[in-house]
Structure formats: C-alpha cells, structure tokens
Scaffold this motif. Structure first.
Motif, PDB file in Angstrom:
ATOM      1  N   VAL A 133       0.687  -0.915 -12.259  1.00  0.00           N
ATOM      2  CA  VAL A 133       1.743  -0.001 -11.809  1.00  0.00           C
ATOM      3  C   VAL A 133       2.278  -0.432 -10.447  1.00  0.00           C
ATOM      4  CG1 VAL A 133       2.235   2.382 -11.148  1.00  0.00           C
ATOM      5  CG2 VAL A 133       0.822   1.920 -13.152  1.00  0.00           C
ATOM      6  N   ARG A 134       1.374  -0.813  -9.539  1.00  0.00           N
ATOM      7  CA  ARG A 134       1.807  -1.218  -8.200  1.00  0.00           C
ATOM      8  C   ARG A 134       2.599  -2.517  -8.234  1.00  0.00           C
ATOM      9  NH1 ARG A 134      -3.531  -0.068  -4.390  1.00  0.00           N
ATOM     10  NH2 ARG A 134      -3.433   2.216  -4.455  1.00  0.00           N
ATOM     11  N   ASP A 143       0.854  -1.174   0.000  1.00  0.00           N
ATOM     12  CA  ASP A 143       0.000   0.000   0.000  1.00  0.00           C
ATOM     13  C   ASP A 143       0.896   1.231   0.000  1.00  0.00           C
ATOM     14  OD1 ASP A 143      -1.990   1.826   0.170  1.00  0.00           O
ATOM     15  OD2 ASP A 143      -2.649   1.316   2.195  1.00  0.00           O
ATOM     16  N   GLY A 180      -9.430   1.819  -7.779  1.00  0.00           N
ATOM     17  CA  GLY A 180      -8.000   1.635  -7.976  1.00  0.00           C
ATOM     18  C   GLY A 180      -7.597   0.184  -8.143  1.00  0.00           C
ATOM     19  N   ASN A 181      -8.579  -0.689  -8.391  1.00  0.00           N
ATOM     20  CA  ASN A 181      -8.268  -2.113  -8.537  1.00  0.00           C
ATOM     21  C   ASN A 181      -8.647  -2.639  -9.918  1.00  0.00           C
ATOM     22  OD1 ASN A 181     -10.987  -1.766  -8.058  1.00  0.00           O
ATOM     23  ND2 ASN A 181     -11.249  -3.679  -6.952  1.00  0.00           N
ATOM     24  N   LEU A 222      -3.773   0.999 -11.889  1.00  0.00           N
ATOM     25  CA  LEU A 222      -2.991   0.940 -10.650  1.00  0.00           C
ATOM     26  C   LEU A 222      -2.502  -0.454 -10.290  1.00  0.00           C
ATOM     27  CD1 LEU A 222      -4.782   3.475  -8.271  1.00  0.00           C
ATOM     28  CD2 LEU A 222      -2.519   3.653  -9.296  1.00  0.00           C
TER      29      LEU A 222
END
Length: 404
Positions: A191-192, A23, A49-50, A188
């Motif tokens: 990217v994460r 996170d 964001g998922n 995201l």
C-alpha cells in the motif's frame, strides 16, 4: 538581481538533495514523550507493518509442477535485496522430537522436495495435521495459500522501497505467466509503495496543470506572451526556493509539503498580475517606462506586501500545533510566501527595465451605457449646484430611461 541569482543557484544546489517522505504516519512530533516510547518499543520488539502478503486461491497449485514453481518463487523472493524472510507453503516446518539430544527441533516438511504427486499429497497431509497453519498459511476449506514476505524496515522507509517492490512484482508476474494462477497483494509495504508512487506523480501533474491553466488565463486577459512568461519565470524561481528550503531544514516532501509549489502558483501569480496590470495602465497613459515602474512599486508593492503577509501569517499558525507534518508545512509555506513577494518585486522590475517596452493591450471598446455611467461619476465628483444636491438621482434618469 545578482544576489537573487546567486541565492537561487544556492537553493537549486540544495534542492537536488530533497527526498520524498515514505513514513506517512509521521503525524506526532518526534520529541513527543509517547512517540519516543513508541519508537523504543519498535526498536526492541519490532513491528508488523513490514509484511507483504501475496495470496492465491487455485487448487491447481497443489499439482507437482505448479508446486515446484511455487517453491522456485519462494526461493527467488527470499534472495531479493531488502527481503528479510519468506514464509510460504514449501518452506513450512514441523516440530520433531530429538530423543538422542532430549530436545525439540524443527524440520522442513518438504525436505527433500517430493518428486512424485503421491509423495506431495502425503506431505500436504502432514501440513494439514499441523493445525496452527490452518487459517494462517493455508485454508483447508478453500485451498487458498499465501506467501508472507518480511521487508527490512531500513528499505521500507526509504526510496529503495519502490525498487524492492518492483523486484518482487517482477518475480510474481513471471510466476503468474508460467502457472496461469492469479495473485492478490496486501499489506502495508504494498500500500505504501503504491501510495508513494501516486503522490509523486500526482504532485507533478497537479503542478503542471496549475501552471498550464494559469498561463492560458493570463494569455486570454493580457493577449501577450510576454505577460505570460514573466509570471512563469517568477513561479519557477520560487519553486526552486521551496525545494531548497525543504532540503535546508532537513524536511522531506510529504503529503502536505508536496502541495506548496501549487499553492505558490496560486499566490505568486496575483502578485505578478497586479504589477503587470498597473504597469500597462501607467505606461499607456504617458509612455514613460521608468515612471510606470516607479508608480507600480510605490502603489502596488504595499498592496502585495499586505496580501502576502496576511496569507503567510495564516500558514505560520500551523507551526503552533504539535503535529509534525503541519508544523513543517507551516514553516516552509510561511517563509516562501514572503520570498514570493520579494522575488516578484525584484524580477518584474528588472525584466521590464532590461527588456524593450511592450505595447500595452488595446483598451476594449466602451459601450454607450458605460460612457453614460462615466459621465454620472464625473458629475458626482464635480462641485454640484443646489438642485443637484437636493435631487441628485434626477441626473441618472436619462441613463436608465435610455435602456427602457
């Protein structure tokens, strides 16, 4: 020494449970009222964001054989563990009127799946007539389309995120291999996942490079493998304590706490080099190992304590902030800087007491100018005659004239 070994083993046991933080938005403290309200909002309404987006811009995707491959990809991705749903061209629905039940229902546009190109073209025309899909799932001007993949937040914020992304990537790469259509990734989750992998790999690389550069530098100055192994031993033990501290406090390795091992290298090496340099200096003078260690502890120990205390206070200041990652960084760094001092004092003393006395590095040859400068210093330390008091700089003239 035995207590240190037991405590290090205890820290090493807990260091096995340390985890990476996935996170990267964990900036505000969880106890902050606004953060608590935001958490309740996400639990109630969810978050956007998922969503992982896989896009393509190739009009050949509307050919029957490649469209079948797209349908196959959609079904395979939807079955991946951690994927909640997939919205893609083959799974689009339309709203139809049920006159018997007097209500509206949804119906899959491509069910049953078309078996001819003409049937596929007619169904694609139906999609174009559903104007709310234009610019969202399909671009009628460029022919681009996409897959919107919703990832379960429970997987997204854990170590399983990388596994989910790898499984999806394996399916999309096989699709590209079969259809020769290039895919583009956004969102995201992607990217994460990339950022997490890079942070973990670069953290290890940075630590290894810091140790390597430090070891080479120590060997150049001390010209002894023994003088290199002792500081490396101290740093290795402290790194175990760092990981154990993170685990015991319930923290995770974040972008900042991941830098602490490398910071410990920078802070812990000077502690050890001060002790080693003073030990070699005293041991070379009188050849008594115990006496040299006693003087090292009494004279250099206080210096190291002051240096580490001031450095630790600087990091502990971060604990007064309300930013979660800075608070965790300050706590872990401040504690382990004091630990570095204690471990270096114990290990260096124990190692030199147990090991055979190493031969101190030979003193470098002193040039004539250095000898003259030493003579001037000895002169100033000795009682001076009246002429020396009145004209002190006259005695330094030969030193400078000798270089003209």
């Amino acid at each position: 020494m035995l207590i240190l070994a037991v405590l290090t083993a205890f820290m090493g046991y807990h260091a096995r449970n340390v985890e990476m933080s996935y996170d990267f938005a964990n900036v505000v403290s969880p106890d902050d009222p606004d953060m608590q309200y935001f958490t309740r909002f996400k639990q109630t309404f969810g978050e956007d964001g998922n969503v992982l987006v896989v896009g393509m811009q190739d009009k050949s995707i509307y050919q029957l054989q490649k469209f079948k491959q797209l349908q196959k990809l959609t079904e395979q991705v939807s079955q991946v563990e951690g994927v909640k749903g997939v919205i893609a061209l083959p799974s689009l629905v339309q709203v139809v009127k049920d006159t018997a039940e007097r209500k509206f229902t949804t119906q899959n546009i491509f069910a049953p799946f078309p078996q001819t190109q003409s049937r596929l073209d007619s169904l694609l025309q139906v999609v174009e007539n559903q104007h709310f899909y234009n610019g969202q799932i399909i671009n009628q001007k460029t022919g681009a389309t996409l897959l919107a993949i919703t990832v379960d937040p429970a997987y997204l914020n854990s170590a399983r995120r990388v596994e989910v992304m790898d499984n999806i990537s394996a399916l999309t790469e096989q699709f590209t291999k079969d259809t020769k259509i290039q895919l583009h990734y956004a969102g995201l989750p992607y990217v994460r996942a990339v950022m997490t992998t890079k942070v973990a790999s670069e953290m290890k690389l940075f630590l290894v490079l810091a140790l390597l550069v430090t070891a080479v530098t120590l060997f150049i100055f001390f010209r002894s493998f023994y003088a290199v192994l002792v500081p490396m031993l101290v740093i290795s033990v402290v790194v175990v304590w760092v990981m154990g501290t993170i685990s015991l406090f319930g923290y995770k390795i974040s972008l900042l706490t991941g830098l602490i091992p490398s910071i410990i290298v920078v802070i812990g090496i000077p502690n050890t080099t001060y002790l080693l340099a003073r030990y070699h200096f005293d041991y070379r003078r009188h050849g008594n190992k115990v006496l040299a260690l006693t003087r090292v502890i009494s004279k250099i120990g206080l210096v190291n304590l002051v240096n580490n205390a001031t450095t630790a206070i600087g990091f502990i200041v971060f604990t007064f902030t309300h930013i979660a990652i800075l608070y965790e960084f300050g706590v872990v760094a401040g504690i382990n800087i004091f630990v570095t001092f204690i471990i270096s004092m114990i290990l260096v003393r124990a190692v030199f007491l147990l090991a055979a006395a190493n031969r101190a590095p030979a003193a470098p040859p002193r040039c004539q100018a250095t000898e003259q400068a030493a003579g001037v210093l000895r002169f100033y330390r000795a009682p001076q005659a009246p002429a020396g008091i009145l004209f002190p700089h006259a005695y330094t003239w030969p030193l400078f004239l000798g270089h003209l």
